[in-house]
Design a protein around this motif. Structure first.
Motif, mmCIF file in Angstrom:
data_model
loop_
_atom_site.group_PDB
_atom_site.id
_atom_site.type_symbol
_atom_site.label_atom_id
_atom_site.label_comp_id
_atom_site.label_asym_id
_atom_site.label_seq_id
_atom_site.Cartn_x
_atom_site.Cartn_y
_atom_site.Cartn_z
ATOM 1 N N GLY A 179 60.062 9.826 -35.914
ATOM 2 C CA GLY A 179 59.758 10.482 -34.655
ATOM 3 C C GLY A 179 58.926 11.744 -34.796
ATOM 4 O O GLY A 179 58.674 12.430 -33.800
ATOM 5 N N VAL A 180 58.485 12.045 -36.007
ATOM 6 C CA VAL A 180 57.730 13.279 -36.246
ATOM 7 C C VAL A 180 56.255 13.085 -35.924
ATOM 8 O O VAL A 180 55.654 12.061 -36.258
ATOM 9 N N ASP A 181 55.673 14.066 -35.260
ATOM 10 C CA ASP A 181 54.230 14.103 -35.028
ATOM 11 C C ASP A 181 53.566 14.538 -36.331
ATOM 12 O O ASP A 181 53.699 15.682 -36.751
ATOM 13 N N ARG A 182 52.856 13.641 -36.956
ATOM 14 C CA ARG A 182 52.287 13.944 -38.273
ATOM 15 C C ARG A 182 51.132 14.936 -38.212
ATOM 16 O O ARG A 182 50.689 15.432 -39.242
ATOM 17 N N GLU A 183 50.678 15.229 -37.011
ATOM 18 C CA GLU A 183 49.628 16.234 -36.846
ATOM 19 C C GLU A 183 50.208 17.601 -36.457
ATOM 20 O O GLU A 183 49.454 18.549 -36.231
ATOM 21 N N ALA A 184 51.515 17.715 -36.367
ATOM 22 C CA ALA A 184 52.137 18.989 -35.997
ATOM 23 C C ALA A 184 51.833 20.062 -37.036
ATOM 24 O O ALA A 184 51.632 19.767 -38.218
ATOM 25 N N ALA A 185 51.821 21.302 -36.592
ATOM 26 C CA ALA A 185 51.574 22.402 -37.524
ATOM 27 C C ALA A 185 52.732 22.565 -38.493
ATOM 28 O O ALA A 185 52.533 22.889 -39.667
ATOM 29 N N ALA A 186 53.961 22.361 -38.009
ATOM 30 C CA ALA A 186 55.145 22.525 -38.850
ATOM 31 C C ALA A 186 56.300 21.748 -38.248
ATOM 32 O O ALA A 186 56.319 21.468 -37.044
ATOM 33 N N VAL A 187 57.253 21.409 -39.100
ATOM 34 C CA VAL A 187 58.484 20.754 -38.660
ATOM 35 C C VAL A 187 59.666 21.497 -39.266
ATOM 36 O O VAL A 187 59.543 22.105 -40.338
ATOM 37 N N PRO A 188 60.821 21.490 -38.592
ATOM 38 C CA PRO A 188 61.993 22.185 -39.149
ATOM 39 C C PRO A 188 62.576 21.419 -40.331
ATOM 40 O O PRO A 188 62.585 20.184 -40.353
ATOM 41 N N THR A 189 63.052 22.155 -41.317
ATOM 42 C CA THR A 189 63.691 21.563 -42.492
ATOM 43 C C THR A 189 64.915 22.396 -42.867
ATOM 44 O O THR A 189 65.006 23.572 -42.507
ATOM 45 N N PRO A 190 65.842 21.810 -43.624
ATOM 46 C CA PRO A 190 67.017 22.576 -44.049
ATOM 47 C C PRO A 190 66.762 23.449 -45.273
ATOM 48 O O PRO A 190 67.656 24.148 -45.721
ATOM 49 N N VAL A 191 65.557 23.387 -45.849
ATOM 50 C CA VAL A 191 65.247 24.196 -47.035
ATOM 51 C C VAL A 191 64.283 25.300 -46.656
ATOM 52 O O VAL A 191 63.451 25.131 -45.760
ATOM 53 N N PRO A 192 64.396 26.457 -47.332
ATOM 54 C CA PRO A 192 63.473 27.555 -47.047
ATOM 55 C C PRO A 192 62.025 27.106 -47.240
ATOM 56 O O PRO A 192 61.763 26.314 -48.159
#
Length: 201
Positions: free
Chosen positions: A99-112
């Motif tokens: 479901g991720v937009d592969r052109e997004a600037a950033a996506v949330p992750t559990p790692v810093p």
């Protein structure tokens, strides 16, 4: 295999999931208690950790609940079929990344730093699965599903995200390279793992 998973259908993530599935499928009867390259952790501990991390990445992306246990303090006791735990975790991860937009600037992750580009975020998720596939396969004395083609892009993202995590103890200090190291050995040494580890080590 392309290193660019943004345009190649998340090949690195898919390959890492399949590597982990293959490694877990090769665990023999009674093999869940075998020691692994992760000091103090059995195969069951590593599987729980790996499954929990996949669920954690999915939760960061979707806002759904995360794992019901601490992946960094697994009990080593798995209720039910360990392979069912893995398949549920991989399915959640695949759905979330799908479901991720592969052109997004950033996506949330559990790692810093908790926001990464889609390539780096999905590759970070893949890194966890691919390396733990090696841990489990090696512990069981089977062939490693972590190939040089897969290790190459995983090392790329490892160099991007791992250094801050070393301070938390998530990764051991980097080991010195040796002549003849291939891409798999280079990745493992960067993550503080001995590519020549055996259950007798």
């Amino acid at each position: 295999m392309s290193d660019n998973i943004i345009t190649s259908g998340w090949d690195v993530l898919d390959a890492s999931h399949e590597a982990l599935r293959q490694a877990v499928g090769g665990v023999p009867a009674g093999g869940w208690s075998l020691p692994t390259p992760c000091a103090g952790w059995s195969v069951a501990h590593v599987l729980q950790h790996a499954a929990g991390d996949q669920i954690g990445f999915a939760a960061a992306l979707t806002g759904e609940p995360g794992p019901s246990f601490d992946p960094f303090a697994p009990s080593g006791v798995i209720d039910g079929d360990p392979r069912a735990l893995l398949e549920d975790a991989l399915a959640r991860s695949a759905r979330a990344w799908g479901g991720v937009d592969r052109e997004a600037a950033a996506v949330p992750t559990p790692v810093p730093p908790h926001k990464l580009t889609p390539w780096s975020g999905s590759a970070a998720c893949a890194l966890d699965a691919g390396v733990h596939a090696w841990d489990i396969a090696t512990a069981c004395g089977g062939p490693s599903p972590l190939t040089p083609e897969l290790a190459r892009p995983l090392l790329k993202v490892a160099r991007e995200i791992v250094e801050p995590l070393r301070a938390w103890g998530a990764y051991a200090p980097e080991l010195a390279a040796r002549p003849g190291d291939d891409d798999v050995a280079a990745l493992l040494r960067y993550l503080g793992r001995d590519p020549l580890w055996t259950p007798a080590s």
